[in-house]
Motif scaffolding. Structure first.
Motif, PDB file in Angstrom:
ATOM      1  N   GLY A 177       0.659  -1.134  -0.091  1.00 42.62           N
ATOM      2  CA  GLY A 177      -0.050   0.069   0.061  1.00 42.62           C
ATOM      3  C   GLY A 177       0.969   1.372   0.047  1.00 42.62           C
ATOM      4  N   ARG A 178       2.112   1.263  -0.174  1.00 38.41           N
ATOM      5  CA  ARG A 178       2.912   2.292  -0.282  1.00 38.41           C
ATOM      6  C   ARG A 178       3.338   2.788  -1.764  1.00 38.41           C
ATOM      7  NH1 ARG A 178       7.382  -0.961   2.860  1.00 38.41           N
ATOM      8  NH2 ARG A 178       7.420  -1.854   0.842  1.00 38.41           N
ATOM      9  N   PRO A 179       3.542   3.989  -1.742  1.00 40.02           N
ATOM     10  CA  PRO A 179       3.780   4.686  -3.147  1.00 40.02           C
ATOM     11  C   PRO A 179       4.962   4.043  -3.595  1.00 40.02           C
ATOM     12  CG  PRO A 179       3.052   6.460  -1.674  1.00 40.02           C
ATOM     13  CD  PRO A 179       3.077   5.278  -0.985  1.00 40.02           C
ATOM     14  N   GLN A 180       5.130   3.654  -4.805  1.00 44.39           N
ATOM     15  CA  GLN A 180       6.239   3.109  -5.425  1.00 44.39           C
ATOM     16  C   GLN A 180       7.292   4.421  -5.916  1.00 44.39           C
ATOM     17  OE1 GLN A 180       8.622   3.125  -7.725  1.00 44.39           O
ATOM     18  NE2 GLN A 180       9.529   1.128  -7.935  1.00 44.39           N
ATOM     19  N   PRO A 181       8.275   4.581  -5.107  1.00 45.85           N
ATOM     20  CA  PRO A 181       9.157   6.055  -5.281  1.00 45.85           C
ATOM     21  C   PRO A 181       9.464   6.434  -6.545  1.00 45.85           C
ATOM     22  CG  PRO A 181      10.159   4.499  -3.785  1.00 45.85           C
ATOM     23  CD  PRO A 181       9.091   3.876  -4.112  1.00 45.85           C
ATOM     24  N   GLU A 182       9.948   5.461  -7.472  1.00 50.71           N
ATOM     25  CA  GLU A 182      10.437   5.939  -8.707  1.00 50.71           C
ATOM     26  C   GLU A 182       9.259   6.439  -9.580  1.00 50.71           C
ATOM     27  OE1 GLU A 182      11.589   3.121  -7.520  1.00 50.71           O
ATOM     28  OE2 GLU A 182      13.608   3.489  -6.977  1.00 50.71           O
ATOM     29  N   ILE A 183       8.120   5.632  -9.515  1.00 45.52           N
ATOM     30  CA  ILE A 183       7.073   6.195 -10.206  1.00 45.52           C
ATOM     31  C   ILE A 183       6.533   7.321  -9.811  1.00 45.52           C
ATOM     32  CG2 ILE A 183       4.484   5.362 -10.961  1.00 45.52           C
ATOM     33  CD1 ILE A 183       5.669   2.484 -10.912  1.00 45.52           C
ATOM     34  N   LYS A 184       6.263   7.599  -8.427  1.00 45.54           N
ATOM     35  CA  LYS A 184       5.846   8.902  -7.761  1.00 45.54           C
ATOM     36  C   LYS A 184       6.629  10.057  -8.351  1.00 45.54           C
ATOM     37  CE  LYS A 184       4.420  10.801  -3.500  1.00 45.54           C
ATOM     38  NZ  LYS A 184       4.093  10.894  -2.211  1.00 45.54           N
ATOM     39  N   LYS A 185       7.986   9.677  -8.317  1.00 42.95           N
ATOM     40  CA  LYS A 185       8.963  10.704  -8.690  1.00 42.95           C
ATOM     41  C   LYS A 185       8.754  11.365 -10.065  1.00 42.95           C
ATOM     42  CE  LYS A 185      13.527  12.166  -8.744  1.00 42.95           C
ATOM     43  NZ  LYS A 185      14.921  11.855  -8.336  1.00 42.95           N
ATOM     44  N   THR A 186       8.778  10.240 -11.017  1.00 39.45           N
ATOM     45  CA  THR A 186       8.749  10.596 -12.450  1.00 39.45           C
ATOM     46  C   THR A 186       7.653  10.949 -12.982  1.00 39.45           C
ATOM     47  OG1 THR A 186       8.773   8.217 -12.906  1.00 39.45           O
ATOM     48  CG2 THR A 186      10.822   9.139 -13.149  1.00 39.45           C
ATOM     49  N   SER A 187       6.347  10.542 -12.332  1.00 40.59           N
ATOM     50  CA  SER A 187       4.924  10.865 -12.776  1.00 40.59           C
ATOM     51  C   SER A 187       4.549  12.261 -12.476  1.00 40.59           C
ATOM     52  CB  SER A 187       3.941   9.626 -12.297  1.00 40.59           C
ATOM     53  OG  SER A 187       3.691   9.932 -11.012  1.00 40.59           O
ATOM     54  N   LEU A 188       5.269  12.796 -11.379  1.00 41.78           N
ATOM     55  CA  LEU A 188       4.803  14.072 -10.891  1.00 41.78           C
ATOM     56  C   LEU A 188       3.403  14.198 -10.425  1.00 41.78           C
ATOM     57  CD1 LEU A 188       6.700  16.534 -12.956  1.00 41.78           C
ATOM     58  CD2 LEU A 188       7.294  15.909 -10.756  1.00 41.78           C
ATOM     59  N   GLY A 189       2.945  13.050  -9.918  1.00 42.80           N
ATOM     60  CA  GLY A 189       1.517  12.843  -9.361  1.00 42.80           C
ATOM     61  C   GLY A 189       0.606  12.434 -10.252  1.00 42.80           C
ATOM     62  N   ALA A 190       0.964  12.159 -11.440  1.00 44.42           N
ATOM     63  CA  ALA A 190      -0.096  11.626 -12.488  1.00 44.42           C
ATOM     64  C   ALA A 190      -0.489  10.189 -12.191  1.00 44.42           C
ATOM     65  CB  ALA A 190       0.635  11.774 -13.817  1.00 44.42           C
ATOM     66  N   SER A 191       0.519   9.309 -11.559  1.00 46.68           N
ATOM     67  CA  SER A 191       0.076   8.030 -11.202  1.00 46.68           C
ATOM     68  C   SER A 191      -1.358   8.150 -10.140  1.00 46.68           C
ATOM     69  CB  SER A 191       1.190   7.292 -10.334  1.00 46.68           C
ATOM     70  OG  SER A 191       1.557   7.952  -9.295  1.00 46.68           O
ATOM     71  N   GLU A 192      -1.472   9.303  -9.654  1.00 47.52           N
ATOM     72  CA  GLU A 192      -2.697   9.337  -8.796  1.00 47.52           C
ATOM     73  C   GLU A 192      -3.839  10.067  -9.634  1.00 47.52           C
ATOM     74  OE1 GLU A 192      -1.197  11.875  -5.369  1.00 47.52           O
ATOM     75  OE2 GLU A 192       0.215  10.543  -5.125  1.00 47.52           O
ATOM     76  N   SER A 193      -3.442  10.544 -10.745  1.00 40.28           N
ATOM     77  CA  SER A 193      -4.889  11.222 -11.455  1.00 40.28           C
ATOM     78  C   SER A 193      -5.084  10.369 -12.927  1.00 40.28           C
ATOM     79  CB  SER A 193      -4.290  12.628 -12.142  1.00 40.28           C
ATOM     80  OG  SER A 193      -3.168  12.414 -13.046  1.00 40.28           O
ATOM     81  N   VAL A 194      -4.244   9.604 -13.330  1.00 44.40           N
ATOM     82  CA  VAL A 194      -4.809   8.483 -14.455  1.00 44.40           C
ATOM     83  C   VAL A 194      -5.196   7.361 -13.808  1.00 44.40           C
ATOM     84  CG1 VAL A 194      -4.171   7.543 -16.557  1.00 44.40           C
ATOM     85  CG2 VAL A 194      -3.000   9.697 -15.880  1.00 44.40           C
ATOM     86  N   PRO A 195      -6.230   6.875 -13.971  1.00 44.11           N
ATOM     87  CA  PRO A 195      -6.731   5.431 -13.431  1.00 44.11           C
ATOM     88  C   PRO A 195      -6.016   4.347 -13.990  1.00 44.11           C
ATOM     89  CG  PRO A 195      -8.763   6.694 -14.377  1.00 44.11           C
ATOM     90  CD  PRO A 195      -7.473   7.485 -14.691  1.00 44.11           C
ATOM     91  N   TRP A 196      -5.761   3.529 -13.252  1.00 43.51           N
ATOM     92  CA  TRP A 196      -4.979   2.314 -13.728  1.00 43.51           C
ATOM     93  C   TRP A 196      -5.539   0.898 -13.060  1.00 43.51           C
ATOM     94  CZ3 TRP A 196      -2.353  -0.611  -9.960  1.00 43.51           C
ATOM     95  CH2 TRP A 196      -2.313  -0.022  -8.562  1.00 43.51           C
TER      96      TRP A 196
END
Length: 165
Positions: free
Chosen positions: A50-69
């Motif tokens: 349940g933790r954010p994946q650090p590299e994805i969080k960093k490079t997505s600049l938050g988009a991993s939270e705004s784009v459904p997956w």
């Protein structure tokens, strides 16, 4: 979403680099992608604890939270059968399924006109899109390469394809 742009879905077939996944999320957000399917060993933005994946969080600049997956299959295999089922459902829903891969009989990007609903399959950094998925796609799309290199980074390819009309 821009009125002249099609509805877009992205299917990531075994993209192992979290940096590439994060970059694709960021580009997908900018390009108005409706959903990203993370397949097989592709890392998720949220790990199994349940933790954010650090590299994805960093490079997505938050988009991993705004784009459904959604994750398809398990990280232990390439999830071929599960992706083939997803492709079948997307086709029923009216999506044109496009495998982005170099190969015999592929369509040049400049000759491709995206339809109203399109799902792009982007493949693993070394192996590319699985042949079974290419065979199931409606179109195989290739970026014309003019230099010495035979391919681009998958996240760069995603940017080019997602903004092509």
């Amino acid at each position: 979403m821009h009125p002249n742009m099609p509805q877009k879905i992205v299917i990531l077939d075994s993209i192992r680099s979290a940096h590439n996944v994060g970059s694709i999320f960021r580009t997908s957000d900018a390009a108005g992608v409706q959903k990203i399917y993370l397949c097989g060993p592709t890392p998720d933005p949220i790990d199994r604890f349940g933790r954010p994946q650090p590299e994805i969080k960093k490079t997505s600049l938050g988009a991993s939270e705004s784009v459904p997956w959604e994750h398809v299959g398990t990280i232990e295999n390439r999830a071929t059968e599960e992706i083939l089922r997803l492709i079948a459902v997307l086709k029923i829903e009216g999506y044109t399924v496009v495998a982005v891969e170099q190969g015999e009989g592929s369509t040049d990007l400049y000759d491709f006109q995206a339809l109203e609903k399109v799902a792009y399959i982007l493949g693993a950094e070394v192996e590319g899109v699985q042949q079974e998925l290419i065979d199931a796609a409606d179109v195989t799309l290739e970026l014309p390469m003019q230099g010495m290199k035979e391919s681009l980074n998958v996240s760069v390819t995603a940017g080019i394809v997602l903004f092509h009309k």
